[in-house]
Design an enzyme around this catalytic site. Structure first.
Site, PDB file in Angstrom:
ATOM      1  N   GLN A   1       0.815  -1.223   0.000  1.00  0.00           N
ATOM      2  CA  GLN A   1       0.000   0.000   0.000  1.00  0.00           C
ATOM      3  C   GLN A   1       0.845   1.268   0.000  1.00  0.00           C
ATOM      4  O   GLN A   1       0.334   2.338  -0.331  1.00  0.00           O
ATOM      5  CB  GLN A   1      -0.940   0.023   1.212  1.00  0.00           C
ATOM      6  CG  GLN A   1      -2.001  -1.076   1.229  1.00  0.00           C
ATOM      7  CD  GLN A   1      -2.971  -0.975   0.063  1.00  0.00           C
ATOM      8  OE1 GLN A   1      -3.155   0.073  -0.567  1.00  0.00           O
ATOM      9  NE2 GLN A   1      -3.612  -2.088  -0.254  1.00  0.00           N
TER      10      GLN A   1
ATOM     11  N   LYS B   1      -1.553  -2.546  -7.899  1.00  0.00           N
ATOM     12  CA  LYS B   1      -2.111  -1.548  -6.989  1.00  0.00           C
ATOM     13  C   LYS B   1      -1.571  -0.152  -7.305  1.00  0.00           C
ATOM     14  O   LYS B   1      -1.849   0.815  -6.605  1.00  0.00           O
ATOM     15  CB  LYS B   1      -1.778  -1.897  -5.536  1.00  0.00           C
ATOM     16  CG  LYS B   1      -2.500  -3.166  -5.044  1.00  0.00           C
ATOM     17  CD  LYS B   1      -2.207  -3.407  -3.587  1.00  0.00           C
ATOM     18  CE  LYS B   1      -2.578  -4.804  -3.142  1.00  0.00           C
ATOM     19  NZ  LYS B   1      -4.025  -4.992  -2.974  1.00  0.00           N
TER      20      LYS B   1
ATOM     21  N   CYS C   1      -8.694  -9.284   4.127  1.00  0.00           N
ATOM     22  CA  CYS C   1      -7.533 -10.159   4.365  1.00  0.00           C
ATOM     23  C   CYS C   1      -6.756  -9.747   5.599  1.00  0.00           C
ATOM     24  O   CYS C   1      -5.519  -9.805   5.613  1.00  0.00           O
ATOM     25  CB  CYS C   1      -6.600 -10.194   3.155  1.00  0.00           C
ATOM     26  SG  CYS C   1      -7.354 -10.882   1.701  1.00  0.00           S
TER      27      CYS C   1
HETATM   28  C1  PLP Z   1      -0.951  -4.443   2.854  1.00  0.00           C
HETATM   29  C2  PLP Z   1      -1.067  -5.500   1.810  1.00  0.00           C
HETATM   30  N1  PLP Z   1      -0.186  -6.501   1.768  1.00  0.00           N
HETATM   31  C3  PLP Z   1      -0.243  -7.461   0.837  1.00  0.00           C
HETATM   32  C4  PLP Z   1      -1.219  -7.479  -0.116  1.00  0.00           C
HETATM   33  C5  PLP Z   1      -1.249  -8.604  -1.103  1.00  0.00           C
HETATM   34  O1  PLP Z   1      -1.068  -8.154  -2.394  1.00  0.00           O
HETATM   35  P1  PLP Z   1      -1.196  -9.177  -3.605  1.00  0.00           P
HETATM   36  O2  PLP Z   1      -2.560  -9.760  -3.509  1.00  0.00           O
HETATM   37  O3  PLP Z   1      -1.005  -8.341  -4.815  1.00  0.00           O
HETATM   38  O4  PLP Z   1      -0.137 -10.210  -3.413  1.00  0.00           O
HETATM   39  C6  PLP Z   1      -2.173  -6.456  -0.118  1.00  0.00           C
HETATM   40  C7  PLP Z   1      -3.252  -6.427  -1.118  1.00  0.00           C
HETATM   41  O5  PLP Z   1      -4.354  -6.805  -0.972  1.00  0.00           O
HETATM   42  C8  PLP Z   1      -2.097  -5.451   0.876  1.00  0.00           C
HETATM   43  O6  PLP Z   1      -2.997  -4.464   0.912  1.00  0.00           O
END
Ligand code: PLP
Lengths: 415, 148
Positions: free
Chosen positions: A202, A225, A365
């Site tokens: 983020q 993102k 998550c």
């Molecule tokens: C703080 C944080 N860490 C990790 C992730 C995981 O990202 P990705 O799904 O692209 O691996 C996210 C995204 O949802 C996130 O917001």
């Protein structure tokens, strides 16, 4: 200065109507939309340069390799990193963190060692460490959160000690928006002889990042993102670290010599990029880095901070609405999670969608954080460069409507 | 305002909101013959059902849990409709509710207030909310029949 009206012209997807209203996209912490420049770079690659990279002699192979490697260089510039070879392309943040837990963790973490995390981590910065702890017998420790939604730094300080092998912390929370003092925590880790891992999923998209100044050992983030395509993640490692690590995956592209019984590894970073990588999307990610670079991350941050302050002001006037996380916009990124006492997050998201406003409802998550907050889910609005005050007002209007639908019979007459 | 306010009368019918605000049969039973529960891992909604089954009849039923208006009102309406019903009738009602939610079948009067959930069938992401308590009930009825 960011001008969202101008920027929006570059984002074809935002031109559409949803449920009869102009789309207001406020789910940017999940993934951002992509500018025309990124989409065109993807098409241009397939139309002009498509070839497998690295081992080719022919013209297209050389061209594709150059374009792919150029993005590694751009990523280094974006992070103010001094060496492009310290950057490994993965599929996403999750894979980057798994790479660290496997390739570094398995060799360096042993029974009784401690892994320090926080209660505001995304599952992708929890589960790989749990798996590592299960493989090695290491112990997980979680630092808590203050009532205002900030990391409890005293607790972090008390937790890091001689047994600590690794500290892994989210730079900016995807739920609370909290920006954590990772440089300060990294200093604590270094004094204890532990490694510092930063989940930048983020922060890289929304804050200026100076990787050397952060003083961490690993930094992970996702292209999708930050205006880039899905399927590309980045792992940056402190100089020299990657060389000490065994490969994560074995196969083509990551070897120097293969014999019947054993092989030798290619130089870093290729040692960690087994098989044909996501060439097209890495190249298109280069266009996203150019786009953000042209705007300037300082300007991006200023725009999103002003928008966050405006959103917090607008939302605070909505009856029964409570926001989570720090009260000051300069201590948080462009993420606002909230609860409404009359309605559940899913009902809020459904009504917002009826207004064309895309927000997220759920545990994001971050189930440890949900449990800490004492909720099963929150509603979350998150901002990007193409959002403006009108978008916030559309959200506020939808939330007023939530109160009219779920309020008691007397106020329902107003529907 | 240029655009008309979006309408939610079809989804959030008054009966649904009423059951959400004033849940019926909420809480635990003193001596349930079956206690079953279900969660929706995607959204965290949770429903617990207590059933007191004897002589092929649901003598009493209650629920508790947390979640959105659709999941909670569906459970409240379930208990109100099925309290005192024979197992046979309960299974018939369950079949009709599932057909309405999953296949978009037109409901009939036998399911009573539950007809109000008809609008949910048009919002695929919310169907699982309404179905949660019915999946829990199904398990409870199965347990009761194997125990008998
Ligand atoms: C703080 C944080 N860490 C990790 C992730 C995981 O990202 P990705 O799904 O692209 O691996 C996210 C995204 O949802 C996130 O917001």
């Amino acid at each position: 200065m960011i001008n969202p009206r101008e920027i929006r012209k570059d984002f074809p997807i935002l031109e559409q109507q949803v449920n009869g209203r102009p789309l207001v996209y406020l789910d940017n912490a999940a993934t951002t939309q992509k500018p025309r420049q990124v989409i065109e770079a993807l098409v241009r690659y397939y139309e002009t340069s498509n070839a497998n990279i690295h081992r080719g002699i022919h013209t297209l192979a050389v061209r594709a390799t150059e374009q792919y490697e150029a993005v590694r260089g751009k990523t280094a510039v974006f992070l103010k990193a001094s060496h492009a070879e310290d950057i490994v392309f993965t599929r996403n943040t999750t894979e980057a963190l798994n790479l660290v837990a496997r390739a570094w963790g398995d060799a360096n973490v042993h029974e009784g060692d401690e892994i320090v995390l926080t209660l505001m981590e995304h599952h992708s910065n929890i589960v790989p460490w749990q798996q590592l702890a299960r493989r090695t017998g290491a112990v997980l420790r979680y630092a808590g959160i203050t009532p205002e939604g900030k990391l409890d730094l005293d607790e972090v300080r008390g937790m890091i000690g001689p047994r600590t092998k690794v500290v892994s912390v989210v730079h900016m929370s995807n739920v609370l928006g909290t920006i954590n003092p990772v440089a300060e925590i990294g200093e604590m880790a270094r004094k204890a002889g532990a490694l510092m891992v930063v989940d930048g999923a983020q922060s890289a998209p929304h804050l200026p990042v100076d990787i050397e100044a952060l003083g961490c050992d690993f930094f992970a983030f996702s292209a999708h993102k930050m205006l880039g395509p899905t399927g590309v993640g980045v792992l940056w490692a402190r100089r020299g670290l990657l060389e000490t690590m065994e490969p994560f995956l074995g196969g083509g592209d990551m070897i120097a010599l293969v014999r019947q019984d054993e092989s030798t590894w290619a130089d870093v970073p290729h040692k960690f990029e087994a098989g044909t990588p996501n060439i097209a999307d890495v190249i298109a990610f280069g266009a996203a880095l150019d786009y953000l670079g042209n705007l300037g991350m300082g300007a991006v941050r200023a725009h999103e901070m002003a928008l966050t302050a405006y959103a917090m002001e607008q939302l605070s006037s909505i009856e029964g609405l409570k926001m989570h996380g720090p009260e000051r916009a300069d201590e948080r990124g462009g993420v606002v999670s909230f609860a409404m006492n009359l309605a559940h997050p899913h009902d809020i998201a459904t009504i917002a969608d009826g207004h064309g406003v895309a927000i997220r409802a759920g545990h994001h998550c971050a189930q440890l954080l949900m449990r800490h907050l004492g909720v099963a889910a929150t509603s979350r609005a998150s901002f990007s460069i193409y959002n403006d005050k009108d978008d916030i007002e559309a959200l506020a209007e939808a939330l007023e409507h939530v109160n009219r639908v779920f309020g008691d019979g007397s106020s329902r007459a107003a529907i | 305002m240029a655009v008309a306010e979006p309408q939610f009368d079809d989804l959030y019918r008054e009966i649904i909101l009423d059951h959400y605000r004033r849940p019926r049969n909420r809480g635990e039973l003193a001596a349930p013959s079956q206690r079953v529960e279900g969660v929706n891992p995607v959204c965290g909604d949770e429903i617990h059902l207590d059933l007191e089954i004897g002589d092929n009849t649901i003598r009493d039923v209650s629920y508790w849990g947390h979640g959105c208006s659709i999941s909670q009102s569906s459970a409240s309406m379930l208990t109100e409709r099925l309290k005192g019903c024979s197992i046979e009738e309960a299974e018939r009602v369950m079949g009709k509710v599932r057909a309405m939610l999953i296949d978009g079948a037109t409901p009939d009067d036998e399911i009573g207030d539950l007809q109000a959930l008809e609008g949910v069938a048009r919002l695929p992401v919310r169907v699982k909310c309404a179905l949660l308590c019915w999946n829990v009930l199904k398990e409870g009825l199965q347990q009761a029949t194997t125990a008998a």
